[in-house]
Structures are given as structure tokens and as C-alpha cells.
Design a protein around this motif. Structure first.
Motif, PDB file in Angstrom:
ATOM      1  N   SER A 120     -10.763   0.971  -5.157  1.00 46.86           N
ATOM      2  CA  SER A 120      -9.530   1.251  -5.902  1.00 46.86           C
ATOM      3  C   SER A 120      -8.624   0.034  -6.029  1.00 46.86           C
ATOM      4  N   GLY A 121      -8.887  -1.003  -5.195  1.00 43.51           N
ATOM      5  CA  GLY A 121      -8.013  -2.166  -5.177  1.00 43.51           C
ATOM      6  C   GLY A 121      -6.767  -1.973  -4.358  1.00 43.51           C
ATOM      7  N   LEU A 122      -6.603  -0.798  -3.733  1.00 42.93           N
ATOM      8  CA  LEU A 122      -5.360  -0.461  -3.058  1.00 42.93           C
ATOM      9  C   LEU A 122      -5.548  -0.389  -1.549  1.00 42.93           C
ATOM     10  N   ALA A 176      -3.934   7.291 -12.969  1.00 41.03           N
ATOM     11  CA  ALA A 176      -5.065   7.473 -12.061  1.00 41.03           C
ATOM     12  C   ALA A 176      -5.264   6.253 -11.173  1.00 41.03           C
ATOM     13  N   SER A 177      -4.922   5.076 -11.696  1.00 43.26           N
ATOM     14  CA  SER A 177      -5.100   3.853 -10.909  1.00 43.26           C
ATOM     15  C   SER A 177      -4.125   3.768  -9.750  1.00 43.26           C
ATOM     16  N   CYS A 187     -12.918   2.835 -14.045  1.00 39.67           N
ATOM     17  CA  CYS A 187     -11.851   3.793 -14.366  1.00 39.67           C
ATOM     18  C   CYS A 187     -12.343   5.240 -14.316  1.00 39.67           C
ATOM     19  N   ARG A 188     -13.118   5.564 -13.266  1.00 39.54           N
ATOM     20  CA  ARG A 188     -13.574   6.926 -13.022  1.00 39.54           C
ATOM     21  C   ARG A 188     -13.238   7.317 -11.583  1.00 39.54           C
ATOM     22  N   TRP A 189     -13.103   8.629 -11.374  1.00 44.38           N
ATOM     23  CA  TRP A 189     -12.913   9.100  -9.998  1.00 44.38           C
ATOM     24  C   TRP A 189     -14.117   8.696  -9.162  1.00 44.38           C
ATOM     25  N   ASP A 190     -13.847   8.247  -7.936  1.00 40.89           N
ATOM     26  CA  ASP A 190     -14.893   7.753  -7.054  1.00 40.89           C
ATOM     27  C   ASP A 190     -15.197   8.806  -5.985  1.00 40.89           C
ATOM     28  N   ALA A 191     -16.451   9.230  -5.918  1.00 41.29           N
ATOM     29  CA  ALA A 191     -16.832  10.304  -5.000  1.00 41.29           C
ATOM     30  C   ALA A 191     -16.602   9.921  -3.547  1.00 41.29           C
ATOM     31  N   GLU A 192     -16.878   8.675  -3.177  1.00 40.37           N
ATOM     32  CA  GLU A 192     -16.701   8.267  -1.776  1.00 40.37           C
ATOM     33  C   GLU A 192     -15.228   8.228  -1.392  1.00 40.37           C
ATOM     34  N   LEU A 193     -14.376   7.778  -2.299  1.00 38.80           N
ATOM     35  CA  LEU A 193     -12.945   7.769  -2.005  1.00 38.80           C
ATOM     36  C   LEU A 193     -12.426   9.193  -1.870  1.00 38.80           C
ATOM     37  N   CYS A 194     -12.866  10.080  -2.740  1.00 39.50           N
ATOM     38  CA  CYS A 194     -12.438  11.473  -2.642  1.00 39.50           C
ATOM     39  C   CYS A 194     -12.878  12.073  -1.303  1.00 39.50           C
ATOM     40  N   ASP A 271      -3.941 -10.665  -0.952  1.00 42.96           N
ATOM     41  CA  ASP A 271      -2.595 -11.240  -0.935  1.00 42.96           C
ATOM     42  C   ASP A 271      -1.507 -10.183  -0.994  1.00 42.96           C
ATOM     43  N   GLY A 272      -1.835  -8.950  -0.617  1.00 41.49           N
ATOM     44  CA  GLY A 272      -0.823  -7.907  -0.579  1.00 41.49           C
ATOM     45  C   GLY A 272      -0.438  -7.344  -1.925  1.00 41.49           C
ATOM     46  N   LEU A 273      -1.067  -7.801  -3.012  1.00 36.52           N
ATOM     47  CA  LEU A 273      -0.757  -7.307  -4.348  1.00 36.52           C
ATOM     48  C   LEU A 273      -1.610  -6.098  -4.690  1.00 36.52           C
ATOM     49  N   LEU A 274      -1.158  -5.330  -5.642  1.00 34.72           N
ATOM     50  CA  LEU A 274      -1.885  -4.144  -6.065  1.00 34.72           C
ATOM     51  C   LEU A 274      -2.457  -4.369  -7.461  1.00 34.72           C
ATOM     52  N   PRO A 275      -3.766  -4.526  -7.582  1.00 32.88           N
ATOM     53  CA  PRO A 275      -4.346  -4.536  -8.922  1.00 32.88           C
ATOM     54  C   PRO A 275      -4.255  -3.134  -9.504  1.00 32.88           C
ATOM     55  N   THR A 276      -3.898  -3.033 -10.760  1.00 31.27           N
ATOM     56  CA  THR A 276      -3.668  -1.727 -11.365  1.00 31.27           C
ATOM     57  C   THR A 276      -4.021  -1.794 -12.836  1.00 31.27           C
ATOM     58  N   VAL A 277      -4.055  -0.664 -13.483  1.00 28.58           N
ATOM     59  CA  VAL A 277      -4.260  -0.603 -14.933  1.00 28.58           C
ATOM     60  C   VAL A 277      -2.901  -0.496 -15.605  1.00 28.58           C
ATOM     61  N   ALA A 278      -2.657  -1.372 -16.560  1.00 27.59           N
ATOM     62  CA  ALA A 278      -1.400  -1.313 -17.300  1.00 27.59           C
ATOM     63  C   ALA A 278      -1.451  -0.206 -18.355  1.00 27.59           C
ATOM     64  N   TRP A 279      -2.517  -0.186 -19.131  1.00 22.12           N
ATOM     65  CA  TRP A 279      -2.724   0.842 -20.149  1.00 22.12           C
ATOM     66  C   TRP A 279      -4.120   0.683 -20.716  1.00 22.12           C
TER      67      TRP A 279
END
Length: 484
Positions: A120-122, A176-177, A187-194, A271-279
Motif C-alpha cells: 500500500s506504500g503506507l 482507496a489509496s 489500484c486493487r484491493w489486496d487480499a493479503e492486506l485485508c 523517508d516517512g512520506l506517504l505515496p498516494t494516488v492523486a486522481w
């Protein structure tokens, strides 16, 4: 025809109608209750939020024909509801809520953060929706029963609004991100994370584009096309006019949220940043961004006022004499812990360097300076990954304070463009909604440029020492509590 933008935020819901030339009119505004049932818990009434969103549609429809509408949401705030009746099963758990701190700490101790960062990058933090949704399954019996019956719906507030308003159970990729349940690469739900968080994948909404045909909402005798749904900070990024990698905006609201575009490839994690989707626009790859936040900004200023340190914000628009930092006085605004780039929930806010001649105005000044220093830590982390294009565009409540803006420019060492548009999240939402309907809204130019004057390096080093001190104190207190 006009375009409706609904900004459903942490403390209020606003409906603003935009004309194609960019003119805007606020047609609805309502605050909602904030509930704090236990220390660290923050909740909203989902029906009250939904009623306010409906109120925006009704007020805008009463004004005249609407070509399209868009909704900006809080991001990580989430809830559960019944798929058959639409009834919410419990209050909205707000992004500020940290009830799952022990859960995320336990998962981190087990080494699970490697998975969340990779997929997830988070990082593992109560801020994101995943652990909150898992908490609902563990603590709300009706949620467990409905999950077993195949009637449970879980999601961020946008999915709840869209389900109840349009009959479509969906979220957009930017929202979702923010859950820590979506794989950032595809950009899909991840079964392992769930599975990690105990969230049934089948109870989550469909992930779709940020704009396009998202359904329709009946209001005032009209059927209003919903053509945009997006996180409020991403909407603000769009409203600021950021379109190229390196374009950076900072919104100073309850917290400070810095976002910079990076392009159509997933940015690096670290580096403590959050990669995310802008749009994501129909037929295009997702646009990615880097996100960094400071938890308490206006919240810290309002807290200082509640202590009686000042009466009105007009009273603290200017200060005489040297900065508080020049006298060794610092405030670390960790009232809800430290977010980017430290992600330390045990840190606690504190003034350091108090003396017998410290006045309450000095303490207020240190609060403003502390917010600027924390913002600079976030921007520095971004710059290490993605070169930032000048000027940095800023908006939000604190950007109206001339003293704060001047100190921030000096602290960042970068020119700032202070927006003169107080509705950039709404503007970005309306622009996306217009595009989703095949139309355009003009973005009026404007803003004031503030050039930096420079600042002694000793100020930054002094703040870093203060920040490390509150982190050490918080860690010691947390360790003592665990032993007790």
C-alpha cells in the motif's frame, strides 16, 4: 449550467455552486457534532453527515439547474453499514482517531509493516482506515453477524454517501489509496492486506475512477449527475492548479497537508512520506503524489486560544521583537503525536525553553513557529525524493496570518504563493466534476507571492532538539505505562 461541489470535511459540510467562469456561491454550510467517547477516540454521526450532504444537493437544486456535482471526502474516516437497509452500524471513526494504536503497534512488532509498505506504500498507523475497519469487525457484534450473512458493507465515508445517494457501492482510487488496503501498483484491493487487518475483501466497495459517470442523485425535482468523487486534499491539489511533477501545495486546516505530484509511476516508499494516488481519469493511468502531514495546525492554534493565551486571531497577526526561536523558546505541536516523517504517536506536545520572563504572547508565537518548523520537516522529506517546483502554493486558515506566512517562507527558504481563494478544495472538486461531465471550469489566477528572507540554521537545529526531546519523553511514558 452550474456545477455543485460538496466539501464534506472534518468539522463541517459545505455546498458551493460554481459557474463555468469560476464564479462561486456558497449555498449550504453546516457544522456537525464531534464526539469523543474515550481518550483518543473521535467519532461522527454518519446520518448527520449524510443529511448535510443531501442538504447541499437540495440547496443547490433550489437555486437552479445543475450540470453535475462532485463530492470531496475526509479521506481515512470510515464506517460499516447494512447492505440491505443502508443503516450504519456504528459511528464514523474519524481519521484523527487512534483507538487502534495498540493493534498497529502489535502488528509492527510482528514485522507486518514490511507488507503494508510494500503493497500500500503506507506505514502501520491508526491514521489509516484498515485498522479502524478491522476494529469494527472485532468490536461491533452486528458487523460480524452481517459479514457472516453476506450483508456487511465497509468503507470510507464517500462509499457510504454514494451507496445511499446513488445506489452504487463504490469508492474512487484516491480514497482507496488512503485505506492501507489497496495495492498501490495496480489500484486493487489486496487480499493479503485485508487478511492482515481482518477485513473481508468482499465487504469493500468497487474501486473506480475519480471522475466520470458515478451515478445520479435526485434533488429538488432534478436528477443531478454525480461525476466526481475524491479525497479533499487531492481536490485541493487540483484546485491549486498543480498538474506537473514537483508542483506542491500545502493546506493549513485542522492539520497541515502537503501534496506534490510525481507523475504516472508509483513513487518510492520511505523517508516517512506517504505515496498516494492523486486522481485517475477515465482511460488514463493513475496520477501519483507524495503526501506529508502535520496532525495539529489550526487545532493547535485553537487549543492555544482555548487556554486563554490570546482572544482573537487578529491579535496574533503580528509580533514585535525577535522570533521565539531566537530566545531559545520552542513549541513542538505534537498534540496528537507526530506524523510525517516521524510517525510517532507517543510524542506529546510541549513548550521547551520557558523562563520567568516568558509572556503568553511568546508562547503563542512559539506555537506558530513550531507549526512552521514541522511543515519544513515535511517539505524537506518531499524534496529528498521529488524536486519541488517553486513557488509552493498554500491555503487554509493559517495562510491568512501574515506573521505565520512570513515565518514559514523564511523557514522553508522558498517563495510561497498565498492563495486568495478560500475554496480550493471545492474548486478542485467542481473542476473534476465539470471534466467528468465533458465540460470545463475556468480557474481564476490570483494569490500573493511571499519571498523568503533567510533564517539562521540555529533555529532549525534548536527545533530538532526540542522535537527529539518530546519524542524521548513520550517513549519513556509509553514504556512506563506498558510496565504498569
Amino acid at each position: 449550467m452550474s456545477f455543485l461541489a460538496i466539501d464534506q470535511g472534518t468539522t463541517s459540510t459545505r455546498g458551493i455552486v460554481f459557474e463555468p467562469d469560476g464564479r462561486a456561491e456558497v449555498v449550504f454550510q453546516a457544522a456537525h457534532e464531534q464526539y469523543y467517547p474515550q481518550p483518543g477516540w473521535v467519532e461522527h454521526d454518519p446520518e448527520q453527515l449524510l443529511a448535510n450532504v443531501r442538504g447541499c444537493f437540495e440547496a443547490a437544486a433550489a437555486r437552479g439547474p445543475l450540470a453535475a456535482a462532485g463530492i470531496a471526502n475526509q479521506g481515512e474516516s470510515c464506517l460499516a453499514w447494512d447492505a440491505r437497509t443502508g443503516e450504519a452500524l456504528a459511528p464514523v471513526i474519524v481519521w484523527q482517531d487512534d483507538r487502534t494504536a495498540a493493534d498497529t503497534a502489535r502488528l509492527k512488532a510482528q514485522g507486518a509493516e514490511a507488507l503494508t509498505l510494500e503493497r500500500s506504500g503506507l506505514p502501520l498507523d491508526p491514521y489509516f482506515s484498515a485498522s479502524k475497519l478491522g476494529w469494527i469487525l472485532s468490536h461491533v457484534p452486528r458487523a460480524r453477524a452481517l459479514a457472516e450473512a453476506g450483508r456487511l458493507r465497509l468503507g470510507t465515508t464517500d462509499a457510504f454517501f454514494r451507496d445511499r445517494l446513488t445506489g452504487r457501492f463504490a469508492t474512487d482510487v484516491s480514497t482507496a489509496s488512503r485505506t492501507a488496503l489497496m495495492a498501490l501498483d495496480d489500484c486493487r484491493w489486496d487480499a493479503e492486506l485485508c487478511a492482515l487487518f481482518g477485513v473481508p475483501l468482499g465487504a469493500l466497495p468497487e474501486i473506480g475512477d475519480t471522475l466520470g459517470d458515478l451515478g445520479a442523485v435526485p434533488a429538488g425535482g432534478q436528477t443531478v449527475p454525480l461525476t466526481a468523487s475524491v479525497v479533499d486534499q487531492q481536490a485541493s491539489l487540483y484546485g491549486h492548479g498543480c498538474r506537473r511533477p514537483g508542483d506542491l501545495k500545502i493546506t493549513f486546516g485542522t492539520g497541515a497537508f502537503a501534496l506534490t505530484l510525481t507523475g504516472h509511476e508509483r513513487p518510492p516508499t520511505g523517508d516517512g512520506l506517504l505515496p498516494t494516488v492523486a486522481w485517475r481519469k477515465p482511460g488514463e493511468a493513475a496520477a501519483y503524489a507524495l503526501d506529508g502531514g502535520v496532525y495539529t495546525v489550526s487545532a493547535a492554534a485553537n487549543w492555544a486560544r482555548s487556554l486563554g493565551l490570546f482572544d482573537a486571531f487578529e491579535d496574533v497577526a503580528a509580533f514585535d521583537g525577535p522570533p521565539a526561536a531566537a530566545r531559545g523558546l520552542y513549541f513542538v505541536p505534537a498534540l496528537a503525536g507526530l506524523a510525517c516523517p516521524h510517525w510517532d504517536r507517543t510524542a506529546r506536545a510541549s513548550w521547551l525553553g520557558l523562563t520567568l520572563d516568558t509572556h503568553k504572547r511568546d508562547m503563542v508565537r512559539a506555537v506558530f513557529e513550531g507549526i512552521a518548523f514541522r511543515t519544513a520537516e515535511v517539505v524537506g522529506a518531499i524534496e529528498a525524493v521529488q524536486p519541488v517546483a517553486p513557488p509552493v502554493s498554500i491555503d487554509g486558515g493559517m495562510s491568512a496570518n501574515p506573521h505565520f506566512v512570513r515565518f514559514l517562507a523564511d523557514t522553508l527558504g522558498r517563495p510561497l504563493r498565498v492563495s486568495d481563494n478560500p475554496e480550493l478544495s471545492a474548486l478542485g472538486t467542481a473542476m473534476l466534476a465539470a471534466e467528468g461531465a465533458g465540460r470545463q471550469i475556468a480557474r481564476p489566477p490570483g494569490g500573493t507571492l511571499v519571498e523568503p528572507r533567510g533564517q539562521p540554521e540555529a533555529y532549525r537545529k534548536g527545533f530538532e532538539a526540542a522535537r527529539r526531546a518530546v519524542q524521548a519523553f513520550g517513549a519513556a511514558m509509553a514504556g512506563g505505562a506498558a510496565r504498569r
